[in-house]
Design a protein around this motif. Structure first.
Motif, PDB file in Angstrom:
ATOM      1  N   ARG A  43      31.229  44.513  48.574  1.00  0.00           N
ATOM      2  CA  ARG A  43      32.688  45.053  48.319  1.00  0.00           C
ATOM      3  C   ARG A  43      32.716  45.309  46.694  1.00  0.00           C
ATOM      4  O   ARG A  43      33.364  46.471  46.151  1.00  0.00           O
ATOM      5  N   ALA A  44      32.250  44.459  45.742  1.00  0.00           N
ATOM      6  CA  ALA A  44      32.110  44.804  44.430  1.00  0.00           C
ATOM      7  C   ALA A  44      31.608  46.270  44.107  1.00  0.00           C
ATOM      8  O   ALA A  44      32.052  47.080  43.385  1.00  0.00           O
ATOM      9  N   THR A  45      30.406  46.526  44.725  1.00  0.00           N
ATOM     10  CA  THR A  45      29.567  47.855  44.483  1.00  0.00           C
ATOM     11  C   THR A  45      30.940  48.859  45.059  1.00  0.00           C
ATOM     12  O   THR A  45      30.908  49.932  44.264  1.00  0.00           O
ATOM     13  N   GLY A  46      31.576  48.791  46.168  1.00  0.00           N
ATOM     14  CA  GLY A  46      32.484  49.814  46.503  1.00  0.00           C
ATOM     15  C   GLY A  46      33.530  49.960  45.697  1.00  0.00           C
ATOM     16  O   GLY A  46      34.049  51.107  45.295  1.00  0.00           O
ATOM     17  N   TYR A  47      33.986  48.804  45.156  1.00  0.00           N
ATOM     18  CA  TYR A  47      35.345  49.043  44.313  1.00  0.00           C
ATOM     19  C   TYR A  47      34.952  49.396  43.050  1.00  0.00           C
ATOM     20  O   TYR A  47      35.728  50.171  42.356  1.00  0.00           O
ATOM     21  N   ALA A  48      33.668  49.239  42.478  1.00  0.00           N
ATOM     22  CA  ALA A  48      33.176  49.751  41.113  1.00  0.00           C
ATOM     23  C   ALA A  48      33.183  51.168  41.210  1.00  0.00           C
ATOM     24  O   ALA A  48      33.485  51.892  40.035  1.00  0.00           O
ATOM     25  N   GLN A  49      33.293  51.890  42.452  1.00  0.00           N
ATOM     26  CA  GLN A  49      33.135  53.351  42.623  1.00  0.00           C
ATOM     27  C   GLN A  49      34.852  53.864  42.227  1.00  0.00           C
ATOM     28  O   GLN A  49      34.846  54.997  42.062  1.00  0.00           O
ATOM     29  N   MET A  50      35.920  52.905  42.480  1.00  0.00           N
ATOM     30  CA  MET A  50      37.058  53.457  42.682  1.00  0.00           C
ATOM     31  C   MET A  50      38.127  52.687  41.924  1.00  0.00           C
ATOM     32  O   MET A  50      39.412  52.955  41.870  1.00  0.00           O
ATOM     33  N   ASP A  51      37.867  51.660  40.933  1.00  0.00           N
ATOM     34  CA  ASP A  51      38.504  50.913  40.453  1.00  0.00           C
ATOM     35  C   ASP A  51      38.331  50.371  39.287  1.00  0.00           C
ATOM     36  O   ASP A  51      37.165  49.354  39.240  1.00  0.00           O
ATOM     37  N   ALA A  52      38.522  50.884  38.154  1.00  0.00           N
ATOM     38  CA  ALA A  52      38.039  50.645  36.667  1.00  0.00           C
ATOM     39  C   ALA A  52      38.170  49.140  36.483  1.00  0.00           C
ATOM     40  O   ALA A  52      37.201  48.592  36.020  1.00  0.00           O
ATOM     41  N   GLU A  53      39.221  48.460  36.822  1.00  0.00           N
ATOM     42  CA  GLU A  53      39.212  47.133  36.640  1.00  0.00           C
ATOM     43  C   GLU A  53      38.337  46.278  37.269  1.00  0.00           C
ATOM     44  O   GLU A  53      37.782  45.344  36.821  1.00  0.00           O
ATOM     45  N   MET A  54      38.244  46.288  38.655  1.00  0.00           N
ATOM     46  CA  MET A  54      37.347  45.619  39.330  1.00  0.00           C
ATOM     47  C   MET A  54      35.812  46.055  38.864  1.00  0.00           C
ATOM     48  O   MET A  54      35.161  45.043  38.825  1.00  0.00           O
ATOM     49  N   LYS A  55      35.577  47.406  38.650  1.00  0.00           N
ATOM     50  CA  LYS A  55      34.334  47.602  38.069  1.00  0.00           C
ATOM     51  C   LYS A  55      33.922  46.664  36.606  1.00  0.00           C
ATOM     52  O   LYS A  55      32.799  46.015  36.685  1.00  0.00           O
ATOM     53  N   ALA A  56      34.944  46.671  36.016  1.00  0.00           N
ATOM     54  CA  ALA A  56      34.660  45.953  34.761  1.00  0.00           C
ATOM     55  C   ALA A  56      34.562  44.018  35.046  1.00  0.00           C
ATOM     56  O   ALA A  56      33.713  43.718  34.586  1.00  0.00           O
ATOM     57  N   LEU A  57      35.183  43.856  36.062  1.00  0.00           N
ATOM     58  CA  LEU A  57      34.949  42.508  36.499  1.00  0.00           C
ATOM     59  C   LEU A  57      33.863  42.114  37.414  1.00  0.00           C
ATOM     60  O   LEU A  57      33.483  41.068  37.625  1.00  0.00           O
ATOM     61  N   ASN A  58      33.290  43.131  37.905  1.00  0.00           N
ATOM     62  CA  ASN A  58      32.250  42.989  38.674  1.00  0.00           C
ATOM     63  C   ASN A  58      32.617  42.176  39.861  1.00  0.00           C
ATOM     64  O   ASN A  58      31.906  41.112  40.235  1.00  0.00           O
ATOM     65  N   GLY A  59      33.759  42.571  40.675  1.00  0.00           N
ATOM     66  CA  GLY A  59      34.423  41.720  41.599  1.00  0.00           C
ATOM     67  C   GLY A  59      35.076  42.885  42.391  1.00  0.00           C
ATOM     68  O   GLY A  59      35.011  43.835  42.416  1.00  0.00           O
ATOM     69  N   ALA A  60      35.765  41.988  43.644  1.00  0.00           N
ATOM     70  CA  ALA A  60      36.611  42.724  44.604  1.00  0.00           C
ATOM     71  C   ALA A  60      37.607  41.578  45.249  1.00  0.00           C
ATOM     72  O   ALA A  60      37.444  40.706  45.126  1.00  0.00           O
ATOM     73  N   PRO A  61      38.953  42.265  45.425  1.00  0.00           N
ATOM     74  CA  PRO A  61      39.712  41.379  46.253  1.00  0.00           C
ATOM     75  C   PRO A  61      39.212  41.296  47.622  1.00  0.00           C
ATOM     76  O   PRO A  61      38.707  41.980  47.972  1.00  0.00           O
ATOM     77  N   LEU A  62      39.238  39.926  48.139  1.00  0.00           N
ATOM     78  CA  LEU A  62      39.051  39.344  49.598  1.00  0.00           C
ATOM     79  C   LEU A  62      40.166  39.305  50.564  1.00  0.00           C
ATOM     80  O   LEU A  62      40.424  38.591  51.032  1.00  0.00           O
ATOM     81  N   HIS A  63      41.139  40.566  50.317  1.00  0.00           N
ATOM     82  CA  HIS A  63      42.412  40.585  50.872  1.00  0.00           C
ATOM     83  C   HIS A  63      42.599  39.542  52.040  1.00  0.00           C
ATOM     84  O   HIS A  63      43.504  38.587  51.980  1.00  0.00           O
ATOM     85  N   ASP A  64      42.149  39.659  53.153  1.00  0.00           N
ATOM     86  CA  ASP A  64      42.393  39.021  54.475  1.00  0.00           C
ATOM     87  C   ASP A  64      41.983  37.659  54.473  1.00  0.00           C
ATOM     88  O   ASP A  64      43.108  36.699  54.899  1.00  0.00           O
TER      89      ASP A  64
END
Ligand code: BDR
Ligand code: CA
Length: 344
Positions: free
Chosen positions: A246-267
Motif C-alpha cells: 500500500r505504501a508503494t501504491g500511495y507513494a505514486q499518488m499522495d505526496a504526504e504518504m510518500k513523505a511518511l513512507n506509509g499508507a492508511p489502512l482504512h478498513d
C-alpha cells in the motif's frame, strides 16, 4: 467475557484483508461470517481473497465466506472489472477515482499475496446468509461491519426489513468530508454504490461512519509494519507485506504518504473502533445523506451543518479524526497475543 457478534462485509482488497485478520484474531469478536461484495476488484476475486485470509489465519473450520452482489444497485460508474465494461449502456462521464487501474493495482491486487485457497465459499449467497442469520438472532444482537460498497446490506434490508431491529449497530468504513478519493466529492465505497448507503442511512439503525477524514489520520508507516513483521506469524507477515504494498501504491499518488513512507489502512480502523471506541476522535452525531442525483457530487456524504432552530434528524455518527497510536498498538497487541495463544 461476552464476545461481540459481528459479520464482516468486505471487498477484499488489501486493507479489507487486514480488517479480516483483526476481526478473526481479536478475541473480543465472535465472527459469524464474512460476506463479500464487488468493489476493489470483482466479487469472485473479493470472495477468493477473503478465503485466502481465512486460511492464512487458520480459521477455515470456524469462519465461512459468502459471495455477494456483483454489481451496485443502480450506479454504472465502476471504472473497471469485466462486469462493468460488459454492462449495456456503461458510461463514466464523471471525473472518477484518481489514477488508473494500473496505479490502483499497486494498492489492491486482484489476488492477495497468499496461496490459492483450498477452501470454497458457501453455496448460499451473502444476502441470504445475512437475512437468515439476522432473522434467527435476538433484537440488537449482531453488529454489521461493512468496509466495502454497501450493496449486500442494502439489498438484504430491502428484501426483508425484519432484519433491521436485529442489528445492534453498523460500523461502516466509508464517506469523506474534507478528504475524498474517487471523485472530487466522493469516497470509493460510497461512490461505487451511492444508493446502497442511502438505503442503510434511512434504516434507523445505529450507524457510525469511519470516513477518510479519520482513516488518513491512522496511517501506518513501513517502519511500524516491520515491528509487526517481527512477530513472525503468517497473519503478521501478511499485514507487513500489505502495508509495504500500500505504501508503494500511495507513494505514486499522495505526496504526504510518500513523505511518511506509509499508507492508511482504512478498513482495519472500523474494526478497531468496535473494541476501542476511543480510537475515533471528534465523533459527531449528524444528519448525513448521500448525493444520489447522479451529478458531479454522486456518492458524496453530505452532512447538514446548517444552524437551525429545528435541526434535521441525526441519523449517524461521523468520525472526523482518529488516534494513530491507539490503532497501531491495537494491531501489535492482538497479533502478539495470537502468537502466544498458538504457543509460537
Ligand atoms: C475504501 O475503498 C477501498 O479501496 C478500501 O478497501 C476501503 O474500504 C477506502 O476509500
Ligand atoms: Ca474495502
Amino acid at each position: 467475557m461476552e464476545k461481540r457478534k459481528i459479520i464482516m462485509d468486505v471487498d477484499t482488497g488489501s486493507d479489507d484483508a487486514m480488517a479480516l485478520v483483526m476481526a478473526m484474531l481479536d478475541e473480543r469478536f465472535d465472527l459469524l461470517g464474512i460476506t463479500a461484495v464487488n468493489g476493489n476488484v470483482e466479487v469472485k476475486l473479493t470472495t477468493m481473497n477473503s478465503l485466502r485470509v481465512v486460511e492464512c489465519c487458520d480459521k477455515q473450520d470456524e469462519v465461512k465466506v459468502y459471495k455477494g452482489c456483483d454489481l451496485p444497485i443502480a450506479s454504472t460508474l465502476m471504472p473497471w472489472g469485466p462486469q462493468a465494461t460488459q454492462m449495456p449502456g456503461f458510461t463514466n462521464p464523471l471525473p472518477h477515482r484518481e489514477g488508473t487501474r494500473e496505479q490502483s493495482i499497486q494498492v489492491h491486487t486482484d489476488h492477495l499475496p497468499l496461496p490459492v485457497p483450498k477452501i470454497k465459499e458457501e453455496p448460499e449467497s451473502a444476502v441470504v446468509f445475512l437475512i437468515k442469520t439476522l432473522l434467527a438472532a435476538e433484537d440488537g444482537e449482531i453488529t454489521l461491519v461493512p468496509v466495502g460498497p454497501l450493496t449486500n446490506i442494502a439489498i438484504a434490508m430491502r428484501a426483508d426489513p425484519r432484519i433491521i431491529p436485529k442489528i445492534k449497530e453498523i460500523m461502516i468504513m466509508g464517506g469523506g468530508h474534507d478528504v475524498n478519493n474517487s471523485s472530487p466529492a466522493a469516497e470509493f465505497n460510497i461512490w461505487v454504490d451511492p444508493e446502497a448507503l442511502e438505503i442503510v442511512l434511512q434504516s434507523g439503525c445505529k450507524i457510525t461512519l469511519v470516513p477518510l477524514d479519520a482513516t488518513h489520520k491512522c496511517f501506518m508507516t513501513v517502519e511500524e509494519s516491520e515491528r509487526i513483521r517481527a512477530i513472525g506469524t503468517k497473519p503478521a507477515i501478511l499485514i507487513a507485506d500489505l502495508v509495504k504494498q500500500r505504501a508503494t501504491g500511495y507513494a505514486q499518488m499522495d505526496a504526504e504518504m510518500k513523505a511518511l513512507n506509509g499508507a492508511p489502512l482504512h478498513d482495519a480502523l472500523a474494526v478497531c473502533a468496535l473494541v476501542i471506541p476511543e480510537v475515533l476522535k471528534n465523533v459527531v452525531h449528524v444528519n448525513c445523506h448521500v448525493d444520489i442525483s447522479k451529478g458531479i457530487a454522486y456518492g458524496q456524504t453530505i452532512i447538514d451543518q446548517r444552524i437551525r432552530v429545528n435541526p434535521t434528524p441525526k441519523n449517524c455518527y461521523f468520525a472526523f479524526d482518529a488516534d494513530k497510536d491507539i490503532f497501531v498498538k491495537w494491531m501489535i497487541d492482538v497479533l502478539e497475543k495470537d502468537k502466544a495463544k498458538r504457543g509460537l
